[in-house]
Scaffold this active site. Structure first.
Site, PDB file in Angstrom:
ATOM      1  N   GLU A 193     -53.979  15.085  -9.627  1.00 56.72           N
ATOM      2  CA  GLU A 193     -53.855  13.617  -9.722  1.00 56.72           C
ATOM      3  C   GLU A 193     -54.790  13.015 -10.763  1.00 56.72           C
ATOM      4  O   GLU A 193     -54.691  11.836 -11.051  1.00 56.72           O
ATOM      5  CB  GLU A 193     -54.077  12.979  -8.339  1.00 56.72           C
ATOM      6  CG  GLU A 193     -55.520  12.943  -7.835  1.00 56.72           C
ATOM      7  CD  GLU A 193     -56.028  14.273  -7.297  1.00 56.72           C
ATOM      8  OE1 GLU A 193     -55.308  15.291  -7.393  1.00 56.72           O
ATOM      9  OE2 GLU A 193     -57.163  14.303  -6.802  1.00 56.72           O
ATOM     10  N   CYS A 218     -57.358  19.991  -2.614  1.00 65.62           N
ATOM     11  CA  CYS A 218     -58.809  20.219  -2.530  1.00 65.62           C
ATOM     12  C   CYS A 218     -59.361  19.937  -1.123  1.00 65.62           C
ATOM     13  O   CYS A 218     -59.074  20.701  -0.203  1.00 65.62           O
ATOM     14  CB  CYS A 218     -59.486  19.401  -3.626  1.00 65.62           C
ATOM     15  SG  CYS A 218     -61.003  20.140  -4.188  1.00 65.62           S
ATOM     16  N   HIS A 266     -57.118  19.438  -8.475  1.00 65.21           N
ATOM     17  CA  HIS A 266     -56.688  18.037  -8.486  1.00 65.21           C
ATOM     18  C   HIS A 266     -55.614  17.822  -9.553  1.00 65.21           C
ATOM     19  O   HIS A 266     -55.942  17.745 -10.729  1.00 65.21           O
ATOM     20  CB  HIS A 266     -57.868  17.126  -8.803  1.00 65.21           C
ATOM     21  CG  HIS A 266     -58.913  17.147  -7.744  1.00 65.21           C
ATOM     22  ND1 HIS A 266     -58.894  16.308  -6.663  1.00 65.21           N
ATOM     23  CD2 HIS A 266     -59.992  17.950  -7.579  1.00 65.21           C
ATOM     24  CE1 HIS A 266     -59.920  16.577  -5.885  1.00 65.21           C
ATOM     25  NE2 HIS A 266     -60.597  17.572  -6.420  1.00 65.21           N
TER      26      HIS A 266
HETATM   27  N1  GLN Z   1     -66.288  20.109  -1.905  1.00 64.38           N
HETATM   28  C1  GLN Z   1     -65.418  19.221  -1.232  1.00 64.38           C
HETATM   29  C2  GLN Z   1     -65.379  19.444   0.262  1.00 64.38           C
HETATM   30  O1  GLN Z   1     -65.810  20.355   0.839  1.00 64.38           O
HETATM   31  C3  GLN Z   1     -64.021  19.254  -1.777  1.00 64.38           C
HETATM   32  C4  GLN Z   1     -64.048  18.903  -3.237  1.00 64.38           C
HETATM   33  C5  GLN Z   1     -62.946  18.062  -3.711  1.00 64.38           C
HETATM   34  O2  GLN Z   1     -62.095  17.567  -2.963  1.00 64.38           O
HETATM   35  N2  GLN Z   1     -62.985  17.843  -4.989  1.00 64.38           N
HETATM   36  O3  GLN Z   1     -64.922  18.659   0.944  1.00 64.38           O
END
Ligand code: GLN
Length: 198
Positions: free
Chosen positions: A179, A82, A177
């Site tokens: 995790e 992410c 995610h």
């Molecule tokens: N929206 C977040 C970002 O731009 C990432 C989201 C996440 O890691 N769950 O950093």
């Protein structure tokens, strides 16, 4: 001594990655990485989700940006989830209103931030991942969308048309995610492919 894995421990889903990595490798082989010295101790690294602009600033404050970029370029295996994936990208689509992080540009993908989910659209699904399993649970939380991948990037899983797991050599990027689901098969597959687990 057995090789150790690290979790970049500046911000975000650090405890969950530590727990997943420890469940697979044993806690004595998992380290929190906050400094360049910590980074020297590990042979694989997890980059957690969190907030990528904050993470980018913290990489500078902790003097990790340069050593981390060069270790990844030299082949340090990384699994980025992410916000972690956003940090590795070659290119980010500019966010209309807001500050964007400065990515490390080591993974040949173009990414749009916050695409699955203005909050309410965050969702869970089950993925088929070649060589890992047909039923891997995945949580998408204000997740980035991978808009394009370079020719050296393999797509290991998709949701509809969109790549959600990509791999470029030793670099794995996940838009979701793994995790937070309690299922550690992706952590194990990465550590196995990285030579830390037989
Ligand atoms: N929206 C977040 C970002 O731009 C990432 C989201 C996440 O890691 N769950 O950093």
């Amino acid at each position: 001594m057995s090789k150790r894995a690290g979790v970049l421990a500046l911000q975000g889903d650090v405890p969950q990655h530590l727990e997943a990595a420890a469940a697979v490798l044993g806690g004595d082989r998992v380290l929190e990485v906050r400094t360049p010295k910590d980074l020297e101790q590990v042979e694989a690294l997890f980059l957690p989700g969190g907030e990528s602009t904050t993470l980018s600033q913290l990489l500078d404050k902790s003097f990790l940006r340069v050593p981390l970029t060069s270790r990844i370029r030299q082949g340090l295996p990384v699994l980025a989830t992410c916000a972690g994936l956003i940090l590795l990208a070659r290119e980010l689509e500019p966010t209309p209103h807001g500050r964007d992080p400065e990515p490390l540009r080591v993974l040949d993908v173009k990414v749009r931030r916050n695409d699955y989910g203005r909050q309410a659209d965050s969702f869970e699904t089950v993925l088929e991942v070649e060589g890992v399993g047909k039923d891997i649970p995945a949580a998408f939380i204000r997740a980035p969308r991978i808009l394009s991948v370079g020719s050296g990037v393999q797509v290991l899983s998709r949701v509809r048309e969109d790549p959600v797991i990509v791999r470029q050599g030793s670099i794995w990027g996940l838009t979701f995610h793994p995790e937070v689901t309690g299922d550690h098969r992706l952590h194990a597959a990465f550590l196995r492919a990285s030579g830390l687990l037989s």
